[in-house]
Motif scaffolding. Structure first.
Motif, PDB file in Angstrom:
ATOM      1  N   VAL B  27     -39.132-101.945 -64.849  1.00 53.51           N
ATOM      2  CA  VAL B  27     -38.496-102.464 -66.101  1.00 53.51           C
ATOM      3  C   VAL B  27     -38.807-101.350 -67.342  1.00 53.51           C
ATOM      4  O   VAL B  27     -39.821-100.998 -67.317  1.00 53.51           O
ATOM      5  CB  VAL B  27     -39.133-104.019 -66.536  1.00 53.51           C
ATOM      6  N   THR B  28     -37.482-101.157 -67.986  1.00 53.72           N
ATOM      7  CA  THR B  28     -37.820 -99.929 -68.969  1.00 53.72           C
ATOM      8  C   THR B  28     -38.173-100.692 -70.485  1.00 53.72           C
ATOM      9  O   THR B  28     -37.606-101.800 -70.607  1.00 53.72           O
ATOM     10  CB  THR B  28     -36.785 -99.129 -69.162  1.00 53.72           C
ATOM     11  N   ILE B  29     -38.972 -99.917 -71.083  1.00 56.17           N
ATOM     12  CA  ILE B  29     -39.080-100.408 -72.417  1.00 56.17           C
ATOM     13  C   ILE B  29     -38.870 -99.340 -73.366  1.00 56.17           C
ATOM     14  O   ILE B  29     -39.027 -97.986 -73.085  1.00 56.17           O
ATOM     15  CB  ILE B  29     -40.718-101.139 -72.539  1.00 56.17           C
ATOM     16  N   GLU B  30     -38.512 -99.687 -74.515  1.00 52.81           N
ATOM     17  CA  GLU B  30     -38.221 -98.466 -75.571  1.00 52.81           C
ATOM     18  C   GLU B  30     -39.531 -98.135 -75.996  1.00 52.81           C
ATOM     19  O   GLU B  30     -40.675 -98.525 -75.939  1.00 52.81           O
ATOM     20  CB  GLU B  30     -37.301 -99.097 -76.710  1.00 52.81           C
ATOM     21  N   ARG B  31     -39.355 -96.817 -76.585  1.00 48.66           N
ATOM     22  CA  ARG B  31     -40.637 -96.186 -77.157  1.00 48.66           C
ATOM     23  C   ARG B  31     -40.919 -96.651 -78.326  1.00 48.66           C
ATOM     24  O   ARG B  31     -42.249 -96.411 -79.000  1.00 48.66           O
ATOM     25  CB  ARG B  31     -40.383 -94.567 -77.230  1.00 48.66           C
ATOM     26  N   THR B  32     -40.076 -97.040 -79.346  1.00 44.91           N
ATOM     27  CA  THR B  32     -40.443 -97.428 -80.595  1.00 44.91           C
ATOM     28  C   THR B  32     -39.761 -98.751 -80.858  1.00 44.91           C
ATOM     29  O   THR B  32     -39.102 -99.212 -80.311  1.00 44.91           O
ATOM     30  CB  THR B  32     -39.948 -96.580 -81.911  1.00 44.91           C
ATOM     31  N   GLY B  33     -40.367 -99.473 -82.082  1.00 41.81           N
ATOM     32  CA  GLY B  33     -39.714-100.787 -82.580  1.00 41.81           C
ATOM     33  C   GLY B  33     -40.983-101.761 -82.567  1.00 41.81           C
ATOM     34  O   GLY B  33     -42.030-101.714 -81.820  1.00 41.81           O
ATOM     35  N   THR B  34     -40.693-102.749 -83.454  1.00 40.88           N
ATOM     36  CA  THR B  34     -41.777-103.893 -83.549  1.00 40.88           C
ATOM     37  C   THR B  34     -41.633-104.476 -82.029  1.00 40.88           C
ATOM     38  O   THR B  34     -40.587-104.587 -81.504  1.00 40.88           O
ATOM     39  CB  THR B  34     -41.607-104.823 -84.573  1.00 40.88           C
ATOM     40  N   PRO B  35     -42.885-105.607 -81.786  1.00 40.88           N
ATOM     41  CA  PRO B  35     -42.682-106.157 -80.534  1.00 40.88           C
ATOM     42  C   PRO B  35     -41.546-107.119 -80.331  1.00 40.88           C
ATOM     43  O   PRO B  35     -41.109-107.511 -79.167  1.00 40.88           O
ATOM     44  CB  PRO B  35     -44.374-106.770 -80.593  1.00 40.88           C
ATOM     45  N   LYS B  37     -38.716-106.517 -81.076  1.00 35.20           N
ATOM     46  CA  LYS B  37     -37.546-105.850 -80.673  1.00 35.20           C
ATOM     47  C   LYS B  37     -37.755-104.923 -79.484  1.00 35.20           C
ATOM     48  O   LYS B  37     -36.518-104.871 -78.652  1.00 35.20           O
ATOM     49  CB  LYS B  37     -37.217-104.671 -81.960  1.00 35.20           C
ATOM     50  N   ARG B  38     -38.974-104.565 -79.259  1.00 35.90           N
ATOM     51  CA  ARG B  38     -39.165-103.763 -77.894  1.00 35.90           C
ATOM     52  C   ARG B  38     -39.621-104.262 -76.839  1.00 35.90           C
ATOM     53  O   ARG B  38     -39.333-104.054 -75.821  1.00 35.90           O
ATOM     54  CB  ARG B  38     -39.760-102.245 -78.276  1.00 35.90           C
ATOM     55  N   LEU B  39     -40.436-105.258 -77.088  1.00 35.49           N
ATOM     56  CA  LEU B  39     -41.424-106.126 -76.005  1.00 35.49           C
ATOM     57  C   LEU B  39     -41.047-107.138 -75.631  1.00 35.49           C
ATOM     58  O   LEU B  39     -40.636-107.597 -74.258  1.00 35.49           O
ATOM     59  CB  LEU B  39     -42.948-105.893 -76.627  1.00 35.49           C
ATOM     60  N   TYR B  40     -40.651-108.075 -76.533  1.00 30.58           N
ATOM     61  CA  TYR B  40     -40.298-109.784 -76.046  1.00 30.58           C
ATOM     62  C   TYR B  40     -39.024-109.628 -75.174  1.00 30.58           C
ATOM     63  O   TYR B  40     -38.974-110.320 -74.283  1.00 30.58           O
ATOM     64  CB  TYR B  40     -40.263-110.684 -77.504  1.00 30.58           C
ATOM     65  N   PRO B  41     -38.152-108.861 -75.570  1.00 33.60           N
ATOM     66  CA  PRO B  41     -36.749-108.991 -74.881  1.00 33.60           C
ATOM     67  C   PRO B  41     -36.908-108.605 -73.371  1.00 33.60           C
ATOM     68  O   PRO B  41     -36.097-108.779 -72.685  1.00 33.60           O
ATOM     69  CB  PRO B  41     -35.858-108.098 -75.716  1.00 33.60           C
ATOM     70  N   ILE B  42     -37.686-107.687 -73.015  1.00 33.60           N
ATOM     71  CA  ILE B  42     -37.998-107.319 -71.523  1.00 33.60           C
ATOM     72  C   ILE B  42     -38.934-108.552 -70.796  1.00 33.60           C
ATOM     73  O   ILE B  42     -38.918-108.453 -69.584  1.00 33.60           O
ATOM     74  CB  ILE B  42     -38.646-105.979 -71.547  1.00 33.60           C
ATOM     75  N   VAL B  43     -39.297-109.251 -71.359  1.00 34.36           N
ATOM     76  CA  VAL B  43     -40.016-110.542 -70.629  1.00 34.36           C
ATOM     77  C   VAL B  43     -39.432-111.171 -69.560  1.00 34.36           C
ATOM     78  O   VAL B  43     -39.909-111.436 -68.397  1.00 34.36           O
ATOM     79  CB  VAL B  43     -40.815-111.375 -71.428  1.00 34.36           C
ATOM     80  N   PRO B  44     -38.108-111.478 -69.959  1.00 39.65           N
ATOM     81  CA  PRO B  44     -37.469-112.221 -68.607  1.00 39.65           C
ATOM     82  C   PRO B  44     -37.318-111.378 -67.492  1.00 39.65           C
ATOM     83  O   PRO B  44     -37.630-111.873 -66.481  1.00 39.65           O
ATOM     84  CB  PRO B  44     -36.106-112.659 -69.430  1.00 39.65           C
TER      85      PRO B  44
END
Lengths: 126, 456
Positions: B27-35, B37-44
């Motif tokens: 699963v890809t994650i963005e390099r920048t951003g607050t959690p 915006k970049r981290l919680y959206p990939i949890v599903p």
């Protein structure tokens, strides 16, 4: 006479077709001289790899122990992810291992994970 | 499953293959951003990767036998081959068309005749596998191997002469020109030093413009090293090499005749004799060209001018050590690591009158320039290398880790800037012409050396 004309025309027709496709005599000479070569391949040679199938998937994450193993430079991902997962999926037992720097690349070589984890979320993020 | 940066997908695929699980879910994650915006959206997507049933392909266990590349990659006219080898592909992270087989500049298409001519430069058979000193096949991008013929193909493409083959093979022995593949091209670059008799035999430049262009040996060998990176391990920019890029890529020789008396050659520093031909590969992290004003260092040696004033030697002719002025001003780009200095002979000469060997210079740098643990903790590398209750970084010559030093001595404890455990982690290369303005400085260690003669 007509028959002689037809014979000459039939004999000249293939020559005319050839000249039409060959272009001018100079062009024909150039194309005929253009050599064709084979060019060697500079690319490296890959070898065989013994492939393992992926670990079986979970039917549900409820009641399971899932490890979070994130390689990061400082705590900008792992702790946030851990807390969010605990808040969002409280019926799952979440355990975070932090590896700094580039860390181990293969959780399957980590004894604790193999012994205790039902699944692992690995990551590299800084 | 694993998650990682979107522009490092190819690294992930290569790493998964090398760890025997090429089908590992990602699963890809963005390099920048607050959690949020970049981290919680990939949890599903993370949860889905753990629970979606496996496909047959993901269940497969067995031997993956990749197709061996064909010996010939193209057949056609010369002009058609030029177009073929200039082919590009769109790379999203680069937002550009990137060359598949070249470094972006055209190459000489490798016909059988050209490659056969290159192979006259070595006594080794074309199908010899390139190995390291232990006899182990060298793996590019940790996977692909190559033969002597493959290296000759690269040499032909780069416009090298057959007599360059031993150096080309030594470059291949050291894994080609990449600073890090697969990985990030985040360091300043690579400089090869060709040392010993072969440098003169093939004409590697050591004087004016020795790190620049104009000399066929210097430039075509550097090009060949880049082509090895691209072709041997598939290390294409934006695919398996990402980041801002390595601006420095050079091949040079040391100006041995103009070394200060008693100073070791680069080859001797790595344990070789002056009769040995050697290839040193340096991969530098940080960059700092230090150029003085014209004549400034000469004024120092005469005891006049601002640098003499700064060192308190006004009115006192030299020899004076210009490094005494320079070293404290070098920004600690990465403390506690070896540094490399390229010094023009006219600047090295007075230093040589003070320090009888290069080793003496390294010991002076190592013992006299320090930073505190507190400084190191505010450097960014601290949290990368050290951990809270986990892996710690080995460090100094007494065998303590940073955490142990900190606990035992406090954050005022001083650690070396120029080196970590040993002064000989530093390197001086003398060369670059007749001026006296230039010292190029880089950090990141002194590199590695291999013998060239076994490839003749």
């Amino acid at each position: 006479m007509k028959r002689l004309f037809e014979i000459v025309l039939a004999a000249l027709l293939p020559l005319g077709v050839t000249l039409a496709f060959a272009g001018t005599p100079a062009q024909a000479a150039d194309e005929a001289e253009e050599p064709v070569h084979r060019f060697l391949n500079p690319q490296g040679i890959p070898g065989p790899v013994e492939v393992r199938g992926l670990a079986p998937r979970l039917d549900t994450i409820k009641g399971k122990t899932i490890y979070i193993a994130v390689c990061e430079a400082g705590p900008q991902t792992g702790p946030f992810l851990e807390q969010y997962l605990k808040d969002t999926y409280p019926d799952t037992h979440w355990v975070r291992i932090q590896h700094n720097g580039f860390g181990p690349t293969n959780p399957a070589e980590d004894g604790e994970l193999l012994a205790k984890a039902d699944a692992v979320i690995g990551g590299q993020s800084w | 499953m694993r998650f990682g940066f979107w522009d490092q997908k190819k690294y992930f695929e290569r790493t998964a293959l090398l760890n025997n699980v090429p089908q590992l879910r990602w699963v890809t994650i963005e390099r920048t951003g607050t959690p949020d915006k970049r981290l919680y959206p990939i949890v599903p997507a993370l949860i889905k990767s753990l629970t979606d049933p496996l496909t047959d392909r993901e269940k497969y266990a067995g031997t993956y036998m990749p197709e061996k590349p064909e010996r010939y990659i193209f057949e056609g006219t010369y002009d058609e081959a030029v177009e073929f080898f200039n082919a590009t592909e769109r790379v999203e992270s680069a937002d550009a068309e990137i060359s598949i087989y070249t470094d972006g500049s055209p190459i000489i298409p490798p016909t059988e005749a050209r490659v056969a001519k290159m192979l006259t430069g070595t006594s080794l058979s074309p199908d010899t596998v390139v190995t390291d000193a232990r006899g182990e096949p060298v793996k590019f991008s940790r996977y692909e191997t190559v033969t002597v013929e493959k290296v000759a193909v690269i040499g032909a493409m780069a416009g090298c002469k057959p007599e360059y083959m031993p150096v080309l093979l030594a470059m291949a022995e050291q894994g080609g020109g990449s600073t890090n593949c697969p990985g990030t091209s985040s360091s300043i670059g690579t400089v090869y030093i060709v040392d010993g008799p072969i440098a003169g035999e093939i004409g590697v430049g050591a004087r004016h413009e020795f790190l620049d262009y104009g000399n066929r040996a210097n430039v075509s060998l550097a090009k060949a090293a880049r082509l090895m990176t691209i072709n041997f391990g598939g290390c294409i920019a934006g695919i398996k090499r990402t980041d801002a890029g390595n601006p420095l890529f050079a091949v040079a020789a040391e100006d041995t005749p103009n070394l200060p008396p008693g100073w070791e050659t680069v080859g001797e520093e790595f344990g070789y004799s002056r009769r040995d031909s050697v290839l040193v590969k340096t991969s530098h992290r940080g960059f700092g060209v230090n150029e003085f004003a014209p004549g400034a260092s000469r004024r120092l040696q005469d005891g006049i001018g601002s640098i003499a004033d700064d060192l308190g030697v006004l009115g006192k002719p030299g020899p004076h050590n210009v490094l005494e002025w320079l070293a404290p001003r070098i920004a600690p780009l990465k403390m506690n690591s070896g540094h490399t200095f390229f010094i023009v002979p006219n600047l090295a000469k007075p230093i040589g009158e003070i320090f009888p060997t290069k080793k003496a210079v390294y010991e002076w740098l190592f013992n006299n320039f320090k930073a505190t643990i507190r400084d190191y903790q505010r450097h960014g590398w601290w949290e990368f290398a050290t951990a809270i209750g986990d892996r710690t970084e080995g460090t100094n010559q007494w065998g303590y880790t940073f955490n142990e030093l900190y606990e035992k001595f406090g954050d005022d404890y001083k650690i070396p800037i120029f080196g970590s455990r040993d002064p000989k982690e530093n390197l001086i290369v003398v060369g670059g012409g007749g001026a006296d303005e230039s010292i190029w400085h880089f950090n990141g260690g002194r590199g590695t050396a291999v013998g060239v003669d076994r490839w003749r």
